[in-house]
Write a protein that holds these residues in place. Sequence first.
Motif, PDB file in Angstrom:
ATOM      1  N   ASN A 110      44.547 -48.966  11.304  1.00 35.88           N
ATOM      2  CA  ASN A 110      43.313 -48.480  11.928  1.00 35.88           C
ATOM      3  C   ASN A 110      42.360 -49.632  12.220  1.00 35.88           C
ATOM      4  O   ASN A 110      41.835 -49.765  13.332  1.00 35.88           O
ATOM      5  CB  ASN A 110      42.608 -47.476  11.002  1.00 35.88           C
ATOM      6  CG  ASN A 110      43.146 -46.065  11.138  1.00 35.88           C
ATOM      7  OD1 ASN A 110      43.803 -45.729  12.116  1.00 35.88           O
ATOM      8  ND2 ASN A 110      42.855 -45.245  10.159  1.00 35.88           N
ATOM      9  N   ILE A 113      43.529 -52.093  15.058  1.00 32.87           N
ATOM     10  CA  ILE A 113      43.388 -51.557  16.418  1.00 32.87           C
ATOM     11  C   ILE A 113      41.919 -51.511  16.832  1.00 32.87           C
ATOM     12  O   ILE A 113      41.558 -51.869  17.963  1.00 32.87           O
ATOM     13  CB  ILE A 113      44.030 -50.161  16.515  1.00 32.87           C
ATOM     14  CG1 ILE A 113      45.540 -50.254  16.240  1.00 32.87           C
ATOM     15  CG2 ILE A 113      43.786 -49.551  17.886  1.00 32.87           C
ATOM     16  CD1 ILE A 113      46.220 -48.903  16.116  1.00 32.87           C
ATOM     17  N   VAL A 114      41.057 -51.079  15.894  1.00 30.00           N
ATOM     18  CA  VAL A 114      39.616 -51.023  16.189  1.00 30.00           C
ATOM     19  C   VAL A 114      39.083 -52.412  16.511  1.00 30.00           C
ATOM     20  O   VAL A 114      38.384 -52.625  17.504  1.00 30.00           O
ATOM     21  CB  VAL A 114      38.837 -50.408  15.012  1.00 30.00           C
ATOM     22  CG1 VAL A 114      37.330 -50.594  15.207  1.00 30.00           C
ATOM     23  CG2 VAL A 114      39.168 -48.934  14.850  1.00 30.00           C
ATOM     24  N   LYS A 116      40.770 -55.187  17.325  1.00 26.91           N
ATOM     25  CA  LYS A 116      41.456 -55.876  18.425  1.00 26.91           C
ATOM     26  C   LYS A 116      41.029 -55.333  19.783  1.00 26.91           C
ATOM     27  O   LYS A 116      40.850 -56.099  20.750  1.00 26.91           O
ATOM     28  CB  LYS A 116      42.967 -55.726  18.260  1.00 26.91           C
ATOM     29  CG  LYS A 116      43.795 -56.647  19.152  1.00 26.91           C
ATOM     30  CD  LYS A 116      43.686 -58.082  18.704  1.00 26.91           C
ATOM     31  CE  LYS A 116      44.624 -58.985  19.491  1.00 26.91           C
ATOM     32  NZ  LYS A 116      44.460 -60.409  19.119  1.00 26.91           N
ATOM     33  N   THR A 117      40.874 -54.018  19.878  1.00 30.14           N
ATOM     34  CA  THR A 117      40.584 -53.406  21.169  1.00 30.14           C
ATOM     35  C   THR A 117      39.094 -53.252  21.435  1.00 30.14           C
ATOM     36  O   THR A 117      38.675 -53.174  22.591  1.00 30.14           O
ATOM     37  CB  THR A 117      41.227 -52.018  21.261  1.00 30.14           C
ATOM     38  OG1 THR A 117      40.636 -51.152  20.269  1.00 30.14           O
ATOM     39  CG2 THR A 117      42.732 -52.097  21.027  1.00 30.14           C
ATOM     40  N   GLY A 118      38.293 -53.191  20.363  1.00 23.87           N
ATOM     41  CA  GLY A 118      36.866 -52.946  20.538  1.00 23.87           C
ATOM     42  C   GLY A 118      36.540 -51.497  20.844  1.00 23.87           C
ATOM     43  O   GLY A 118      35.386 -51.141  21.095  1.00 23.87           O
ATOM     44  N   ILE A 119      37.552 -50.634  20.807  1.00 26.26           N
ATOM     45  CA  ILE A 119      37.340 -49.205  21.028  1.00 26.26           C
ATOM     46  C   ILE A 119      36.681 -48.608  19.788  1.00 26.26           C
ATOM     47  O   ILE A 119      36.942 -49.023  18.661  1.00 26.26           O
ATOM     48  CB  ILE A 119      38.670 -48.497  21.330  1.00 26.26           C
ATOM     49  CG1 ILE A 119      39.304 -49.064  22.602  1.00 26.26           C
ATOM     50  CG2 ILE A 119      38.476 -46.988  21.476  1.00 26.26           C
ATOM     51  CD1 ILE A 119      40.700 -48.533  22.884  1.00 26.26           C
ATOM     52  N   SER A 120      35.824 -47.628  19.996  1.00 26.90           N
ATOM     53  CA  SER A 120      35.108 -46.987  18.894  1.00 26.90           C
ATOM     54  C   SER A 120      36.069 -46.507  17.804  1.00 26.90           C
ATOM     55  O   SER A 120      37.124 -45.930  18.090  1.00 26.90           O
ATOM     56  CB  SER A 120      34.307 -45.793  19.423  1.00 26.90           C
ATOM     57  OG  SER A 120      33.844 -44.983  18.372  1.00 26.90           O
ATOM     58  N   ILE A 124      39.655 -44.183  17.703  1.00 26.49           N
ATOM     59  CA  ILE A 124      40.905 -44.683  17.112  1.00 26.49           C
ATOM     60  C   ILE A 124      41.330 -43.840  15.922  1.00 26.49           C
ATOM     61  O   ILE A 124      42.505 -43.452  15.799  1.00 26.49           O
ATOM     62  CB  ILE A 124      40.748 -46.159  16.677  1.00 26.49           C
ATOM     63  CG1 ILE A 124      40.458 -47.058  17.887  1.00 26.49           C
ATOM     64  CG2 ILE A 124      41.992 -46.638  15.949  1.00 26.49           C
ATOM     65  CD1 ILE A 124      41.520 -47.045  18.953  1.00 26.49           C
TER      66      ILE A 124
END
Length: 324
Positions: A110, A113-114, A116-120, A124
Motif C-alpha cells: 500500500n 504504491i501511494v 510511488k504514484t502520488g495517488i491519494s 489506493i
Amino acid sequence: MQSMLGKAANTDWFGPLVVVIAAVVVIGAIEPTFLSAFNIQVLLSAIAVNLVIALAQMIIIAIGQMNLSVGAIGGLVAIAFAGMMEVWGIPAPLALVLALAIGLAGGLANGFIVAKTGISAFIITLASLSFFKGLNLGITEAQPFYGVPDAVKAFGNTNMIGPIPWLVLPAAIAGLGIWYLLAKLRIGRQILAVGGNPHAAELSGISIFQTTVWAHGLSGLLAALGGVMVVARLQIGQPSIGDDWLILSFAAPVIGGAVLAGGHVSVAGTALGVVVVAIITQSLVLFHIDPFVVQVVLGALILWAVGINRWREVRVERRLRGAS
C-alpha cells in the motif's frame, strides 16, 4: 494542584478519561453486573483487540492519510493464520510469524504504491481493500477454518491475572511500542513531521517516500496482529473478520484527539477512545438495546470529536494571531 489540573485538561486524553470515569460510575450504579469479573474480562478482551485495530489506523492518520484496507488486511491474515495451521499443519508460532509477515507485506505494498504514484491513499487503499477481500474469499470460498490449536484458543479466552485476559498482553506491547516509536525514535518523529507539513519535512531532508512506506507497513503489521488476536478470541478463522473494523479504526483515534490532517496523534487518547467505544457497546448489550444503535452512536461520537478538534484548532489560531 489547579495548574496540574489545567494542564491535564488541555491534553488529548483528558476528555475521554472523564467520559470513561463517568460512564463506569453511572452504568455500574444502574447495572451492577457491568462491574462483574466476567463482564470486565469480556470488556478487556474487546478493548485489547480494538486497540490494535485503532493503532493500525492511527499511524496512517499521523501522516495525514487514511487506510481503508485495515480490515481487509486483518481478515486476510486471520484466515491465512488459521488456514496454515489447519491445512498445512504449521505450528502456531511459525504460523504467527508468517501471518504477521503477510500483513507487513500488504501494508508495505500500500505504502509503496501511494508514495510511488502520488495517488491519494484513500483511492489506493480502497482498491487494495477489494483486492485483499477478494483473496480472502478466493482462498476460503466463504467457508471458515475450524482447525485452530487449543493453545491458540486458550490464549484468546483465558486470563493472566484475575479478570485480565492474555489478549491484553499483545495489545499493551503494541501500544507501548507505537508510543515509544512516535515519542523517541527518528522514524516516529519523521512520520509526525510529514503529517504536519510534508513540504517542510522534505526540505529538512526527510524522505517522504520512505516515511510513507514504513507508516503503511506498520499499519499492515498492526492490522495483522489484530486479525490473529480475533482468531484466538473467536477460536475460528472466519472470512468475515475485519468487515466491521473501518468505523472503529477511525472513531477511536479521532475521539482520542488525532488530527485527521496529520501531524498530531495520541496513543493514550486513542486507547481511551477505544475504551469509550467498548463501554458504549457493552452497555447497549446489557440494557438490551438494538445493536444497530451502536453505529449511530459511533457516528455521533466521530462528529463530536472532530468538532472538538476543530474548536481547539480555532482557539490556537486565534491565540497565535493575538500574540502576533
